[in-house]
Scaffold this motif. Structure first.
Motif, short mmCIF file in Angstrom:
data_model
loop_
_atom_site.label_atom_id
_atom_site.label_comp_id
_atom_site.label_asym_id
_atom_site.label_seq_id
_atom_site.Cartn_x
_atom_site.Cartn_y
_atom_site.Cartn_z
N LEU A 42 3.34 8.97 -0.96
CA LEU A 42 1.72 8.45 -0.35
C LEU A 42 0.72 7.58 -0.68
CD1 LEU A 42 0.55 8.59 2.41
CD2 LEU A 42 -0.63 10.29 2.06
N MET A 43 0.77 7.57 -2.46
CA MET A 43 -0.17 6.89 -3.14
C MET A 43 0.33 4.84 -3.17
SD MET A 43 -1.22 8.82 -6.21
CE MET A 43 -1.70 7.97 -7.00
N VAL A 44 2.01 5.11 -3.53
CA VAL A 44 2.72 4.12 -2.85
C VAL A 44 1.89 2.77 -1.61
CG1 VAL A 44 5.24 2.90 -3.08
CG2 VAL A 44 4.46 4.88 -4.54
N ILE A 45 2.35 4.01 -0.97
CA ILE A 45 1.89 3.40 0.97
C ILE A 45 0.86 2.71 0.99
CG2 ILE A 45 2.08 3.97 3.23
CD1 ILE A 45 4.38 6.44 2.25
N MET A 46 -0.08 3.76 0.02
CA MET A 46 -1.75 2.83 0.50
C MET A 46 -2.03 2.00 -0.10
SD MET A 46 -1.82 5.19 2.49
CE MET A 46 -3.93 4.39 3.10
N LEU A 47 -0.96 2.17 -1.31
CA LEU A 47 -0.73 0.70 -2.93
C LEU A 47 -0.93 -0.70 -1.20
CD1 LEU A 47 -1.83 -0.55 -5.12
CD2 LEU A 47 0.84 -0.02 -5.67
N GLY A 48 0.89 -0.02 -0.88
CA GLY A 48 1.40 -1.28 -0.10
C GLY A 48 -0.05 -2.18 0.79
N MET A 49 -0.37 -0.93 1.73
CA MET A 49 -1.60 -1.15 2.53
C MET A 49 -2.87 -2.14 1.83
SD MET A 49 -3.78 1.37 4.63
CE MET A 49 -5.45 1.01 5.54
N GLY A 50 -3.29 -1.81 0.98
CA GLY A 50 -4.01 -2.48 0.16
C GLY A 50 -3.40 -3.93 -0.11
N MET A 51 -2.36 -3.92 -0.72
CA MET A 51 -2.32 -5.14 -0.94
C MET A 51 -2.01 -6.56 0.16
SD MET A 51 1.22 -4.38 -3.25
CE MET A 51 1.38 -3.74 -4.64
N THR A 52 -2.16 -5.61 1.04
CA THR A 52 -1.73 -6.67 2.69
C THR A 52 -3.50 -6.66 3.44
OG1 THR A 52 -1.82 -4.48 4.18
CG2 THR A 52 -0.18 -5.03 3.27
N LEU A 53 -3.98 -6.63 2.79
CA LEU A 53 -5.77 -6.53 3.30
C LEU A 53 -6.43 -7.51 2.54
CD1 LEU A 53 -6.76 -2.96 3.57
CD2 LEU A 53 -6.08 -4.05 5.15
N ARG A 54 -6.97 -8.28 3.86
CA ARG A 54 -7.83 -9.29 2.75
C ARG A 54 -9.37 -9.50 2.97
NH1 ARG A 54 -3.48 -13.83 5.85
NH2 ARG A 54 -3.55 -11.85 7.32
N PRO A 55 -10.09 -10.54 2.90
CA PRO A 55 -11.36 -10.36 3.01
C PRO A 55 -11.89 -10.39 4.57
CG PRO A 55 -11.25 -11.43 1.57
CD PRO A 55 -10.05 -11.09 1.81
#
Length: 319
Positions: A42-55
Motif C-alpha cells: 500500500l505504501m508503494v500505491i500511495m507513493l504513486g498517488m503522490g507522484m500524480t498530484l500537482r499544486p
C-alpha cells in the motif's frame, strides 16, 4: 506500449482482482505469506498517488471550498455510519464488524478519479476530495474506528494513527516532493503508475483472501451482501447529500463516486496489522465490488450529459 498496457489493466481491474481472489482462495497456503507485505504494497500505491498530484490539483479548494467541504464531510459521515449500521443489522462477529467500520472510515480510493472522469463528472473535485480525505485520514480514521468499533473490540487509536502516517501520509508527501523537485524523472515513470497500482491492489487482495479463506467459506455470502449494500448506500447517499448541498450534476456524480469508492487497500492493511485477516475480509470484497459498481455507474452516466441542476430534474429516466 506502456500506456496501452496500463490503460488495459485499469479497464480490466475488476476482472483481474476477481480472478486473483479466486486463485488465492483456491490455493491459500501459497499466497498467505504475502500478509506481512500488505502495508508495504500500500505504501508503494500511495507513493504513486503522490507522484500524480500537482499544486493545481489543490487550487479547487480555494476556488470552491463549499464543494470540497460537502464532499469530504459526506465521505467521513456516510460510510462509517453505514458500515456500523450494517454490522449491527447483520449481527456480525466482532472482527467482521470492525472490518466493515474500517472500510467505511477509510479515505476515498484512487480509482475513483478515473471513474468520475469516465462518468463525465467533476474530475477536479474528485481529485481534490481524494487528496483532502487522504491527508485527513491519519486523524479522522483512528477517531472514527475508536468511536464506532470500540464497542466490538479494543481499539488502539494511537497505533492506527502511526500506521496511517507511515502507510499513507509519508509516501504521499514523498511523492509530492518528487513530482515538485524531480519532474523529469517522475514524468518518465508516470505511465507505469496505473500498472503498479493494479499489481499492488491485486497482491493485497490475494494476501487477504488467502489469510481468511476459512472464514470466507463460513461468512462469504454475508460479507458480500453487506459490502454491496455498503457501497450502494455510499453511492446513493453521496449523490443525495451533494444535491442537498445545491451542487451541479457533475459535482453530484463526483461526490457520489468518491463516497462510494473507498481506499479498501488501507482498510485491509490496517485490519491485517492491528486485528487479523478476518477483519480484512470486508476490505478484500470491497476492493473487487466497488470497482465493478463504479465501472457500471460510470458507463451509465457517460451516456447522459451532466446538465445543470435545474435541467436534471427534467431528465427522462433511461431504461
Amino acid at each position: 506500449m506502456l500506456q496501452r498496457i496500463s490503460a488495459l489493466t485499469g479497464t480490466w481491474l475488476p476482472a483481474i482482482v476477481l480472478a486473483a481472489a479466486a486463485v488465492a482462495f483456491a490455493a491459500p497456503s501459497t499466497f498467505a505469506p504475502l500478509g506481512p507485505a500488505v502495508p508495504y504494497l500500500l505504501m508503494v500505491i500511495m507513493l504513486g498517488m503522490g507522484m500524480t498530484l500537482r499544486p493545481k490539483d489543490f487550487v479547487i479548494i480555494g476556488k470552491r471550498p463549499w464543494a470540497v467541504v460537502v464532499g469530504v464531510v459526506a465521505q467521513y459521515l456516510v460510510m462509517p455510519l453505514v458500515g456500523y449500521g450494517l454490522a449491527q443489522a447483520f449481527d456480525m462477529e466482532p472482527m467482521l464488524a470492525v472490518g466493515m467500520i474500517l472500510v467505511g472510515s477509510a479515505p476515498g480510493g484512487t480509482a475513483s478519479n478515473a471513474m468520475v472522469y469516465l462518468s463525465k463528472g467533476d474530475t477536479a473535485l474528485s481529485v481534490a476530495m481524494t487528496s483532502v480525505s487522504t491527508l485527513l485520514a491519519p486523524l479522522l480514521t483512528p477517531l472514527l474506528v475508536l468511536w464506532l468499533a470500540g464497542e466490538f473490540l479494543p481499539v488502539d487509536a494511537g497505533s492506527l494513527f502511526v500506521s496511517i502516517i507511515q502507510i499513507v501520509l509519508v509516501p504521499v508527501v514523498v511523492g509530492l516532493l518528487l513530482r515538485r523537485f524531480a519532474p523529469r524523472l517522475i514524468d518518465k515513470v508516470l505511465d507505469a503508475l496505473p500498472l503498479v497500482s493494479v499489481l499492488g491492489i491485486t497482491l493485497v487482495v490475494m494476501a487477504v483472501v488467502a489469510g481468511s479463506a476459512d472464514a470466507l467459506l463460513k461468512v462469504g455470502a454475508l460479507v458480500v451482501l453487506a459490502v454491496v449494500l455498503h457501497n450502494g448506500f455510499g453511492l446513493a447517499l453521496g449523490y443525495v447529500l451533494a444535491k442537498l448541498g445545491r451542487m451541479p450534476v457533475a459535482g453530484r456524480r463526483a461526490v457520489s463516486i468518491e463516497v462510494g469508492m473507498q481506499n479498501s487497500g488501507l482498510a485491509a492493511a490496517l485490519a491485517t496489522a492491528h486485528f487479523n485477516p478476518v477483519a480484512a475480509l470486508p476490505a478484500a470484497v470491497f476492493s473487487v465490488w466497488h470497482n465493478i459498481s463504479g465501472s457500471l455507474l460510470a458507463a451509465y452516466w457517460s451516456r447522459r450529459p451532466a446538465k445543470d441542476a435545474q435541467d436534471e430534474d427534467r431528465e427522462p429516466i433511461e431504461a
